[in-house]
Design a protein around this motif. Sequence first.
Motif, PDB file in Angstrom:
ATOM      1  N   VAL A   1       2.702  14.487 -10.075  1.00  0.00           N
ATOM      2  CA  VAL A   1       3.933  14.445  -9.292  1.00  0.00           C
ATOM      3  C   VAL A   1       3.793  15.446  -8.148  1.00  0.00           C
ATOM      4  O   VAL A   1       3.410  16.587  -8.349  1.00  0.00           O
ATOM      5  CB  VAL A   1       5.156  14.792 -10.171  1.00  0.00           C
ATOM      6  CG1 VAL A   1       6.416  14.855  -9.315  1.00  0.00           C
ATOM      7  CG2 VAL A   1       5.301  13.772 -11.281  1.00  0.00           C
ATOM      8  N   GLY A   2       4.066  14.974  -6.932  1.00  0.00           N
ATOM      9  CA  GLY A   2       4.027  15.839  -5.759  1.00  0.00           C
ATOM     10  C   GLY A   2       2.715  15.774  -4.997  1.00  0.00           C
ATOM     11  O   GLY A   2       2.594  16.384  -3.942  1.00  0.00           O
ATOM     12  N   ASP A   3       1.701  15.057  -5.519  1.00  0.00           N
ATOM     13  CA  ASP A   3       0.423  14.945  -4.802  1.00  0.00           C
ATOM     14  C   ASP A   3       0.602  14.129  -3.532  1.00  0.00           C
ATOM     15  O   ASP A   3       1.418  13.203  -3.465  1.00  0.00           O
ATOM     16  CB  ASP A   3      -0.639  14.267  -5.679  1.00  0.00           C
ATOM     17  CG  ASP A   3      -1.185  15.192  -6.746  1.00  0.00           C
ATOM     18  OD1 ASP A   3      -0.885  16.395  -6.703  1.00  0.00           O
ATOM     19  OD2 ASP A   3      -1.924  14.690  -7.630  1.00  0.00           O
ATOM     20  N   HIS A   4      -0.150  14.504  -2.508  1.00  0.00           N
ATOM     21  CA  HIS A   4      -0.147  13.772  -1.240  1.00  0.00           C
ATOM     22  C   HIS A   4      -1.144  12.619  -1.356  1.00  0.00           C
ATOM     23  O   HIS A   4      -2.257  12.779  -1.838  1.00  0.00           O
ATOM     24  CB  HIS A   4      -0.543  14.707  -0.090  1.00  0.00           C
ATOM     25  CG  HIS A   4      -0.635  13.997   1.221  1.00  0.00           C
ATOM     26  ND1 HIS A   4       0.488  13.610   1.916  1.00  0.00           N
ATOM     27  CD2 HIS A   4      -1.707  13.598   1.949  1.00  0.00           C
ATOM     28  CE1 HIS A   4       0.096  13.009   3.019  1.00  0.00           C
ATOM     29  NE2 HIS A   4      -1.225  12.992   3.071  1.00  0.00           N
ATOM     30  N   VAL A   5      -0.740  11.447  -0.876  1.00  0.00           N
ATOM     31  CA  VAL A   5      -1.587  10.250  -0.957  1.00  0.00           C
ATOM     32  C   VAL A   5      -1.691   9.658   0.431  1.00  0.00           C
ATOM     33  O   VAL A   5      -0.689   9.482   1.125  1.00  0.00           O
ATOM     34  CB  VAL A   5      -0.978   9.203  -1.919  1.00  0.00           C
ATOM     35  CG1 VAL A   5      -1.840   7.966  -1.974  1.00  0.00           C
ATOM     36  CG2 VAL A   5      -0.802   9.786  -3.295  1.00  0.00           C
ATOM     37  N   ASP A   6      -2.919   9.349   0.831  1.00  0.00           N
ATOM     38  CA  ASP A   6      -3.150   8.667   2.106  1.00  0.00           C
ATOM     39  C   ASP A   6      -3.359   7.176   1.838  1.00  0.00           C
ATOM     40  O   ASP A   6      -3.710   6.764   0.733  1.00  0.00           O
ATOM     41  CB  ASP A   6      -4.387   9.238   2.796  1.00  0.00           C
ATOM     42  CG  ASP A   6      -4.165  10.652   3.308  1.00  0.00           C
ATOM     43  OD1 ASP A   6      -3.038  10.934   3.767  1.00  0.00           O
ATOM     44  OD2 ASP A   6      -5.117  11.466   3.222  1.00  0.00           O
ATOM     45  N   GLN A   7      -3.187   6.397   2.892  1.00  0.00           N
ATOM     46  CA  GLN A   7      -3.352   4.951   2.774  1.00  0.00           C
ATOM     47  C   GLN A   7      -4.795   4.654   2.355  1.00  0.00           C
ATOM     48  O   GLN A   7      -5.749   5.206   2.889  1.00  0.00           O
ATOM     49  CB  GLN A   7      -3.047   4.258   4.104  1.00  0.00           C
ATOM     50  CG  GLN A   7      -3.125   2.755   4.005  1.00  0.00           C
ATOM     51  CD  GLN A   7      -2.716   2.078   5.306  1.00  0.00           C
ATOM     52  OE1 GLN A   7      -2.229   2.727   6.229  1.00  0.00           O
ATOM     53  NE2 GLN A   7      -2.909   0.789   5.371  1.00  0.00           N
ATOM     54  N   GLY A   8      -4.968   3.765   1.356  1.00  0.00           N
ATOM     55  CA  GLY A   8      -6.287   3.382   0.884  1.00  0.00           C
ATOM     56  C   GLY A   8      -6.800   4.210  -0.273  1.00  0.00           C
ATOM     57  O   GLY A   8      -7.836   3.885  -0.854  1.00  0.00           O
ATOM     58  N   ASP A   9      -6.103   5.318  -0.611  1.00  0.00           N
ATOM     59  CA  ASP A   9      -6.528   6.144  -1.754  1.00  0.00           C
ATOM     60  C   ASP A   9      -6.278   5.389  -3.060  1.00  0.00           C
ATOM     61  O   ASP A   9      -5.269   4.696  -3.211  1.00  0.00           O
ATOM     62  CB  ASP A   9      -5.756   7.461  -1.801  1.00  0.00           C
ATOM     63  CG  ASP A   9      -6.194   8.435  -0.725  1.00  0.00           C
ATOM     64  OD1 ASP A   9      -7.226   8.167  -0.075  1.00  0.00           O
ATOM     65  OD2 ASP A   9      -5.502   9.458  -0.549  1.00  0.00           O
ATOM     66  N   VAL A  10      -7.209   5.548  -4.007  1.00  0.00           N
ATOM     67  CA  VAL A  10      -7.029   4.959  -5.333  1.00  0.00           C
ATOM     68  C   VAL A  10      -6.167   5.931  -6.121  1.00  0.00           C
ATOM     69  O   VAL A  10      -6.490   7.107  -6.245  1.00  0.00           O
ATOM     70  CB  VAL A  10      -8.396   4.747  -6.037  1.00  0.00           C
ATOM     71  CG1 VAL A  10      -8.196   4.255  -7.450  1.00  0.00           C
ATOM     72  CG2 VAL A  10      -9.262   3.788  -5.238  1.00  0.00           C
ATOM     73  N   VAL A  11      -5.058   5.440  -6.624  1.00  0.00           N
ATOM     74  CA  VAL A  11      -4.147   6.308  -7.360  1.00  0.00           C
ATOM     75  C   VAL A  11      -4.215   6.061  -8.866  1.00  0.00           C
ATOM     76  O   VAL A  11      -3.875   6.948  -9.645  1.00  0.00           O
ATOM     77  CB  VAL A  11      -2.696   6.143  -6.872  1.00  0.00           C
ATOM     78  CG1 VAL A  11      -2.556   6.631  -5.451  1.00  0.00           C
ATOM     79  CG2 VAL A  11      -2.217   4.718  -7.012  1.00  0.00           C
TER      80      VAL A  11
END
Length: 139
Positions: free
Chosen positions: A28-38
């Motif tokens: 929770v709270g992690d920054h995610v960029d477009q295309g990142d595998v979550v």
Amino acid sequence: MVGVLVPEAEVVLVSSGFSRLARLDLEVGDHVDQGDVVAEMDVRGDRSELAMATAAWKASSAELERLELELERAKMVRADVEQLEDYVSRAELREQRYAEKLAAARKRGPGPRCRSSAARWRRPPRGSPRPSCGPRSPA
């Protein structure tokens, strides 16, 4: 000072099928960029389903090939049978014609019967009696 932090955007992740998560790489709270595998989905069930479908497809392909060969053989046999029917029909026609000629000859009655075709065509010497090929029926 007291404040409230509001995220820039919220995203709802939805799977196209029912599956479990195998791995989740976020907190929770992690920054995610477009295309990142979550996250990674557990696809063991899908893989076994794919393996079964692949096996069924291979079996169907083999059956199709076998049926195509069977069809080709059937076409060849049919062509052979049609050709043989033509020959058999001709042979039966010749046999029927022969039977008709034989019946017509028998109907005309018994004629002189020679045992040898040479006796039939040889000319007797002059002055000698005519050779007999067998008993003659009275005329």
